[in-house]
Design an enzyme around this catalytic site. Structure first.
Site, mmCIF file in Angstrom:
data_model
loop_
_atom_site.group_PDB
_atom_site.id
_atom_site.type_symbol
_atom_site.label_atom_id
_atom_site.label_comp_id
_atom_site.label_asym_id
_atom_site.label_seq_id
_atom_site.Cartn_x
_atom_site.Cartn_y
_atom_site.Cartn_z
ATOM 1 N NE ARG A 171 -82.395 -28.230 46.014
ATOM 2 C CZ ARG A 171 -80.828 -28.579 45.768
ATOM 3 N NH1 ARG A 171 -80.373 -27.233 45.882
ATOM 4 N NH2 ARG A 171 -80.413 -29.286 45.331
ATOM 5 C CB CYS A 218 -83.472 -34.811 45.717
ATOM 6 S SG CYS A 218 -81.995 -35.265 45.299
HETATM 7 P P1 FAD Z 1 -93.006 -27.216 39.946
HETATM 8 O O1 FAD Z 1 -92.531 -28.503 40.303
HETATM 9 O O2 FAD Z 1 -94.077 -26.996 39.172
HETATM 10 O O3 FAD Z 1 -93.541 -26.347 41.186
HETATM 11 C C1 FAD Z 1 -92.677 -26.517 42.607
HETATM 12 C C2 FAD Z 1 -93.347 -25.456 43.422
HETATM 13 O O4 FAD Z 1 -92.904 -24.410 42.798
HETATM 14 C C3 FAD Z 1 -94.995 -25.496 43.645
HETATM 15 O O5 FAD Z 1 -95.007 -25.102 45.015
HETATM 16 C C4 FAD Z 1 -95.185 -24.510 42.730
HETATM 17 O O6 FAD Z 1 -96.537 -23.909 43.009
HETATM 18 C C5 FAD Z 1 -94.091 -23.452 42.678
HETATM 19 N N1 FAD Z 1 -93.909 -22.606 41.568
HETATM 20 C C6 FAD Z 1 -93.912 -23.106 40.223
HETATM 21 N N2 FAD Z 1 -93.842 -21.947 39.349
HETATM 22 C C7 FAD Z 1 -93.861 -20.937 40.191
HETATM 23 C C8 FAD Z 1 -93.865 -19.336 39.945
HETATM 24 N N3 FAD Z 1 -93.610 -18.941 38.626
HETATM 25 N N4 FAD Z 1 -93.841 -18.760 41.122
HETATM 26 C C9 FAD Z 1 -94.106 -19.009 42.155
HETATM 27 N N5 FAD Z 1 -94.187 -20.382 42.606
HETATM 28 C C10 FAD Z 1 -93.744 -21.311 41.334
HETATM 29 N N6 FAD Z 1 -83.855 -29.373 42.106
HETATM 30 C C11 FAD Z 1 -82.863 -28.848 42.488
HETATM 31 O O7 FAD Z 1 -82.806 -27.738 43.321
HETATM 32 N N7 FAD Z 1 -81.528 -29.372 42.105
HETATM 33 C C12 FAD Z 1 -81.360 -30.489 41.480
HETATM 34 O O8 FAD Z 1 -80.169 -30.954 40.960
HETATM 35 C C13 FAD Z 1 -82.535 -31.046 40.923
HETATM 36 N N8 FAD Z 1 -82.301 -31.964 39.977
HETATM 37 C C14 FAD Z 1 -83.521 -32.659 39.614
HETATM 38 C C15 FAD Z 1 -83.350 -33.836 38.549
HETATM 39 C C16 FAD Z 1 -84.487 -34.290 38.010
HETATM 40 C C17 FAD Z 1 -84.414 -35.445 37.058
HETATM 41 C C18 FAD Z 1 -85.828 -34.005 38.562
HETATM 42 C C19 FAD Z 1 -87.055 -34.459 37.868
HETATM 43 C C20 FAD Z 1 -86.027 -32.748 39.361
HETATM 44 C C21 FAD Z 1 -84.774 -32.265 39.929
HETATM 45 N N9 FAD Z 1 -84.989 -31.106 40.808
HETATM 46 C C22 FAD Z 1 -83.812 -30.677 41.244
HETATM 47 C C23 FAD Z 1 -86.211 -30.769 41.377
HETATM 48 C C24 FAD Z 1 -86.938 -29.733 40.548
HETATM 49 O O9 FAD Z 1 -86.456 -29.518 39.333
HETATM 50 C C25 FAD Z 1 -86.692 -28.178 41.428
HETATM 51 O O10 FAD Z 1 -87.484 -28.585 42.460
HETATM 52 C C26 FAD Z 1 -87.426 -27.107 40.555
HETATM 53 O O11 FAD Z 1 -87.362 -25.976 41.101
HETATM 54 C C27 FAD Z 1 -89.073 -27.258 40.346
HETATM 55 O O12 FAD Z 1 -89.468 -26.271 39.389
HETATM 56 P P2 FAD Z 1 -90.639 -26.356 38.520
HETATM 57 O O13 FAD Z 1 -90.775 -25.037 37.606
HETATM 58 O O14 FAD Z 1 -90.542 -27.653 37.923
HETATM 59 O O15 FAD Z 1 -91.789 -26.270 39.691
HETATM 60 N N1 EPU Z 2 -74.839 -41.449 48.559
HETATM 61 C C1 EPU Z 2 -74.927 -42.596 48.888
HETATM 62 N N2 EPU Z 2 -76.114 -43.317 48.469
HETATM 63 C C2 EPU Z 2 -77.103 -42.876 47.774
HETATM 64 C C3 EPU Z 2 -76.955 -41.509 47.276
HETATM 65 C C4 EPU Z 2 -75.758 -40.789 47.559
HETATM 66 O O1 EPU Z 2 -74.044 -43.083 49.611
HETATM 67 O O2 EPU Z 2 -78.286 -43.392 47.398
HETATM 68 C C5 EPU Z 2 -73.584 -40.739 48.606
HETATM 69 C C6 EPU Z 2 -72.742 -40.346 47.318
HETATM 70 O O3 EPU Z 2 -71.896 -41.523 46.998
HETATM 71 C C7 EPU Z 2 -72.069 -39.276 47.771
HETATM 72 C C8 EPU Z 2 -72.792 -38.535 48.602
HETATM 73 O O4 EPU Z 2 -73.917 -39.336 49.077
HETATM 74 O O5 EPU Z 2 -70.723 -39.577 48.429
HETATM 75 C C9 EPU Z 2 -73.554 -37.149 47.917
HETATM 76 O O6 EPU Z 2 -74.275 -37.680 46.849
HETATM 77 P P1 EPU Z 2 -74.802 -36.917 45.434
HETATM 78 O O7 EPU Z 2 -73.542 -36.329 45.003
HETATM 79 O O8 EPU Z 2 -75.546 -37.614 44.494
HETATM 80 O O9 EPU Z 2 -75.351 -35.543 46.016
HETATM 81 P P2 EPU Z 2 -76.569 -35.245 47.025
HETATM 82 O O10 EPU Z 2 -76.253 -34.382 48.187
HETATM 83 O O11 EPU Z 2 -77.316 -36.636 47.338
HETATM 84 C C10 EPU Z 2 -77.362 -33.057 45.801
HETATM 85 C C11 EPU Z 2 -78.837 -32.505 45.567
HETATM 86 C C12 EPU Z 2 -79.133 -32.859 44.115
HETATM 87 C C13 EPU Z 2 -78.340 -32.360 43.095
HETATM 88 C C14 EPU Z 2 -76.806 -33.017 43.229
HETATM 89 C C15 EPU Z 2 -75.765 -32.739 42.305
HETATM 90 C C16 EPU Z 2 -80.132 -32.259 47.249
HETATM 91 C C17 EPU Z 2 -81.254 -32.855 48.333
HETATM 92 N N3 EPU Z 2 -79.605 -33.110 46.417
HETATM 93 O O12 EPU Z 2 -77.549 -34.510 46.079
HETATM 94 O O13 EPU Z 2 -80.337 -32.122 43.810
HETATM 95 O O14 EPU Z 2 -78.501 -32.855 41.824
HETATM 96 O O15 EPU Z 2 -76.477 -32.874 44.879
HETATM 97 O O16 EPU Z 2 -75.302 -31.314 42.874
HETATM 98 O O17 EPU Z 2 -79.573 -31.061 47.742
HETATM 99 C C18 EPU Z 2 -82.539 -32.098 43.862
HETATM 100 O O18 EPU Z 2 -82.637 -31.085 44.764
HETATM 101 O O19 EPU Z 2 -83.967 -32.576 43.548
HETATM 102 C C19 EPU Z 2 -81.711 -32.627 43.280
HETATM 103 C C20 EPU Z 2 -81.546 -33.612 42.341
#
Ligand code: FAD
Ligand code: EPU
Length: 294
Positions: A171, A218
């Site tokens: 990240r 997250c």
């Molecule tokens: P923004 O939210 O618009 O901005 C985030 C940061 O990036 C800010 O500091 C902004 O200034 C900077 N930024 C944006 N665009 C640029 C650019 N072109 N150049 C330089 N900096 C920039 N994240 C994960 O890693 N894994 C997941 O599985 C995941 N699942 C998600 C699920 C849901 C339902 C939601 C809502 C979010 C999830 N996220 C996840 C979080 C999010 O999607 C990521 O953090 C993503 O990288 C944010 O990108 P964005 O374009 O929306 O950036």
């Molecule tokens: N768990 C709990 N309680 C909860 C949530 C999770 O017990 O409320 C347990 C689950 O049961 C499982 C373990 O924790 O045993 C891991 O949970 P999960 O599979 O949901 O993965 P995570 O580590 O919580 C990460 C990323 C997500 C990504 C998923 C799937 C981070 C901070 N989160 O979640 O990324 O989508 O894996 O790959 O790294 C994000 O970064 O915004 C994000 C959503």
């Protein structure tokens, strides 16, 4: 305010930022829709922020005083044609993909083209630039799995770097805040579209337990590989509510907007989590503006 063109032709409009975020929270700012490098350089003449897909942002109800830059037009277009000079079977290096391209559509297109490497990021609702900036990913893959070259723009100028030039990790791209990722070239492997689809479906399964409501994803990064969600859950905080913001009962690392939540509600829940979880955790959300004690 109606849209006005800037000196170099960027569309400038005062808009509520809530509509650009997946949380649906955030007051007004002056938004600069930039389509060219010239417009971008003009936008960066005053204090600015760069907005991507707004999927990781908690923006203050008062908005922000800085210009908010959004990559549009050609900076949100993609050229996935393999570069014959850089591609060597099975590896394909694409043309330029704009930082403003929505990631989910790109991932679907790469699957259909039989190009493998980024399918682990399926379901991340980002733009390419934002996803690269924080190296968004899942346990099945991350953005830096598929990057060949990055173009980065700052007020000092434009440079191209490769992943080897950056100190990237979980990240984290190693790119300083407000250095704008304008475009990237992807390095992917040729594969059968069905193979890529199967990997996407598998990675998507991990999302089944994630809430479907308005959220910035997250809240905290996983400390040392342990699920922050599990730690917040074990602290008994699932279902905690402040105003109209809620720690999701489905997954404790997601804060959701029940409708009409404020940034202050979300900040209060983040504070509650910090107070009650015994392990130090780094915030994943970006707070605009950052509180003084963040
Ligand atoms: P923004 O939210 O618009 O901005 C985030 C940061 O990036 C800010 O500091 C902004 O200034 C900077 N930024 C944006 N665009 C640029 C650019 N072109 N150049 C330089 N900096 C920039 N994240 C994960 O890693 N894994 C997941 O599985 C995941 N699942 C998600 C699920 C849901 C339902 C939601 C809502 C979010 C999830 N996220 C996840 C979080 C999010 O999607 C990521 O953090 C993503 O990288 C944010 O990108 P964005 O374009 O929306 O950036
Ligand atoms: N768990 C709990 N309680 C909860 C949530 C999770 O017990 O409320 C347990 C689950 O049961 C499982 C373990 O924790 O045993 C891991 O949970 P999960 O599979 O949901 O993965 P995570 O580590 O919580 C990460 C990323 C997500 C990504 C998923 C799937 C981070 C901070 N989160 O979640 O990324 O989508 O894996 O790959 O790294 C994000 O970064 O915004 C994000 C959503």
């Amino acid at each position: 305010m109606t849209a006005t063109p800037s000196r170099t032709g960027a569309r400038v409009e005062r808009l509520p930022l809530a509509r650009f975020t997946t949380l649906g929270v955030g007051g007004e700012a002056e938004v600069w829709f930039v389509e060219t490098h010239e417009q971008l350089q003009e936008a960066m003449e005053q204090p600015y922020r760069i907005l991507g897909g707004g999927s990781n942002l908690v923006i203050a109800d008062e908005g922000v005083p800085e210009r908010v830059i959004r990559l549009s037009g050609p900076l949100a277009e993609r050229d996935l044609t393999p570069d014959p000079h850089l591609s060597e079977d099975p590896w394909v290096v694409t043309g330029w993909v704009g930082g403003g391209v929505p990631l989910p559509g790109l991932i679907r297109q790469l699957q259909k083209l039989g190009l493998s490497g980024l399918e682990g990021t399926v379901g991340i609702p980002a733009q390419v630039g934002g996803a690269v900036w924080m190296n968004a990913g899942t346990r099945y893959g991350e953005m830096f799995d598929g990057l060949h070259t990055l173009e980065i723009v700052t007020p000092e100028g434009t440079r191209q770097v490769t992943p080897d030039d950056l100190n990237w990790g979980y990240r984290d791209s190693g790119i300083p805040r407000n250095h704008i990722v304008t475009r990237v070239r992807l390095k992917l492997r040729r594969a059968a579209p069905e193979e890529v689809l199967a990997k996407m479906d598998f990675a998507d399964q991990a999302r089944k337990g994630q809430p479907k409501m308005k959220t910035p994803g997250c809240a905290f990064k996983n400390p040392g590989g342990v699920s922050a969600g599990k730690l917040i859950d074990e602290a008994g905080l699932k279902g905690s509510r402040v105003g109209n913001a809620l720690i999701a009962p489905e997954h404790a690392n997601f804060i959701v907007n029940l409708g009409g939540a404020t940034a202050a509600d979300v900040h209060a829940l983040l504070g509650l989590i910090r107070d009650r979880v015994p392990v130090p955790m780094e915030l994943e959300y970006e707070l605009w503006p950052a509180p003084v004690d963040a």
